[in-house]
Design an enzyme around this catalytic site. Structure first.
Site, PDB file in Angstrom:
ATOM      1  N   ASP A  61      -3.013   2.717  -6.212  1.00  9.76           N
ATOM      2  CA  ASP A  61      -1.862   2.710  -5.152  1.00  9.76           C
ATOM      3  C   ASP A  61      -1.876   1.498  -4.398  1.00  9.76           C
ATOM      4  O   ASP A  61      -0.867   1.576  -3.182  1.00  9.76           O
ATOM      5  CB  ASP A  61      -1.831   4.124  -4.249  1.00  9.76           C
ATOM      6  N   GLU A  62      -2.142   0.404  -4.730  1.00 11.50           N
ATOM      7  CA  GLU A  62      -2.253  -0.801  -3.782  1.00 11.50           C
ATOM      8  C   GLU A  62      -2.472  -2.094  -4.586  1.00 11.50           C
ATOM      9  O   GLU A  62      -2.933  -2.071  -5.760  1.00 11.50           O
ATOM     10  CB  GLU A  62      -3.160  -0.891  -2.586  1.00 11.50           C
ATOM     11  N   ASP A  90       1.102  -1.341   0.081  1.00 14.72           N
ATOM     12  CA  ASP A  90       0.076  -0.136  -0.091  1.00 14.72           C
ATOM     13  C   ASP A  90       0.811   1.053   0.105  1.00 14.72           C
ATOM     14  O   ASP A  90       1.514   1.575   1.018  1.00 14.72           O
ATOM     15  CB  ASP A  90      -0.831  -0.028   1.266  1.00 14.72           C
TER      16      ASP A  90
END
Length: 411
Positions: free
Chosen positions: A107-108, A11
């Site tokens: 973003d993860e 993350d």
């Protein structure tokens, strides 16, 4: 690791703010918020730096309130081109470590590492985190576990720049004492329903009666109990990014209103945006939903399923407006949303023909037969309808920060 799987959930911390600090190093160490137009009520905080969070600023907070809590706050508009570029670099780096990679947002993502005899897993993961920081200047937190649920829970435990190992044997001591609200997959509404059953902790959920959970939550109740016990057999699926389940759009009104004509125009605009995105993805859906938030912040969603999958603006407007009229209590409206879900590829969907549209479809029969003959000779897909050829545009890419279009470019 247990069951022969080493799964990481990675993350990126304060991703948008971190990217802005890369482009402008003078922002490092300062309270930053990425937000919409601060002159309008749409100006809500999308994300913020840890320096801003220390002052009480959080995601979804109104910009005006954020500035009152943190007078030195630097508010920046989002720049999705920058964020996409940084995200592509992030996932490109991860693919060097394993092809079993599942992005879940910009973003993860999850990655399943190959098991190498004698390898120090923690040392290896530190190396991944160091590369993400040194080469991309992006801070990240990483959870290491034998399944996706535990990896996600682990990555949330130490931020920023943390690495946490969570084994199944750790679940009773680490997870069970926590409030159920801290469990991934449980929102405010589900937590309230669990509270009604006397279930306050993850440990109590792990020990809960299965029949009671199924009565209250259906099959999802059993899944929640399994996860509370650290069980999750879902694979890391590289194809999952292609599985769009719904397409929606919402907007916060510039002022609360009860003007029916104005509300109809807003639903029409939202429906048009949803139709554009469905067309870009070649999708159609059979469930229409509306989201209404009143001036008093009461939020409710209403849905209806229809026989034939739809994708056109006109059809979406018709059903969304009907739903709105049936469920609006004439309170001033602050926010509206329209969503089409249970979607599938337009070419794969089957339409239930009525007596009235049968004649329209039968006209296509000679063409369909001809196409079948040509495809038998030259191969499937050699002929496409003009409507099937959709070129991706910046407009559609700008509507979503992470989508199939993004991943097509990446692979």
């Amino acid at each position: 690791m247990h069951k022969g799987r080493i799964i990481l959930h990675i993350d990126l911390n304060c991703f948008y703010a971190s990217v802005e600090q890369i482009y402008d190093p003078s922002l490092k160490g300062k309270p930053i918020a990425i937000a919409g137009n601060p002159k309008e009520r749409r100006g809500i905080v999308i994300t913020c730096s840890y320096e801003a969070r220390k002052s009480g600023v959080y995601t979804t907070m109104n910009v005006g309130e954020a500035r009152r809590k943190c007078p030195e706050l630097i508010v920046l508009p989002p720049n999705f081109d920058r964020y996409r570029a940084a995200s592509k670099s992030f996932f490109s780096l991860l693919k060097e470590y394993s092809e079993i990679l599942q992005p879940v947002s910009i973003d993860e993502g999850y990655i399943q590492l190959p098991i190498i005899e004698g390898q120090n897993v923690l040392e290896h993961v530190h190396g991944i985190q160091d590369r993400i920081w040194n080469e991309l200047q992006l801070p990240c937190s990483i959870g290491i576990a034998p399944n996706k649920f535990l990896a996600k829970m682990a990555s949330d435990m130490r931020k920023p720049m943390g690495i946490t190992i969570l084994r199944k044997r750790d679940v009773p001591s680490v997870l069970w004492p926590l409030n159920v609200k801290e469990m991934h997959g449980i929102g405010k509404s589900t937590a309230e329903k669990l509270k009604e059953l006397g279930i306050l902790t993850i440990g109590e959920l792990a020990a809960a009666d299965e029949y009671t959970l199924k009565q209250k939550f259906g099959i999802n109740g059993l899944r929640l109990k399994q996860k509370a016990n650290g069980e999750d057999d879902r694979p890391v699926d590289p194809e999952a990014i292609f599985d769009t389940k719904s397409v929606g759009n919402s907007t916060t009104l510039s002022r609360d209103t009860t003007d029916r004509d104005e509300l109809y125009k807003i639903i029409t605009t939202l429906s048009e945006k949803v139709a554009e995105r469905l067309k870009a993805k070649k999708l159609a859906g059979v469930t229409v939903s509306i989201l209404i938030r009143t001036a008093t912040w009461e939020t409710y969603t209403r849905s209806k399923s229809i026989n034939n999958a739809i994708f056109s603006k006109e059809d979406i407007v018709e059903h969304a407006w009907s739903l709105f009229n049936k469920n609006w209590n004439e309170e001033p409206v602050r926010l509206l949303g329209v969503t089409i879900s249970n979607v599938s590829n337009v070419k794969e969907m089957t339409q239930q023909l009525t007596f009235f549209d049968f004649e329209e479809h039968i006209k296509d029969e000679p063409i369909i037969k001809l196409v079948d003959q040509i495809e038998q000779k030259f191969g499937k897909g050699v002929i496409l309808r003009g409507s099937d050829i959709v070129k991706p545009t910046g407009k559609h890419q700008a509507n979503t920060s992470f989508s199939k279009d993004f991943w097509d470019d990446h692979i």
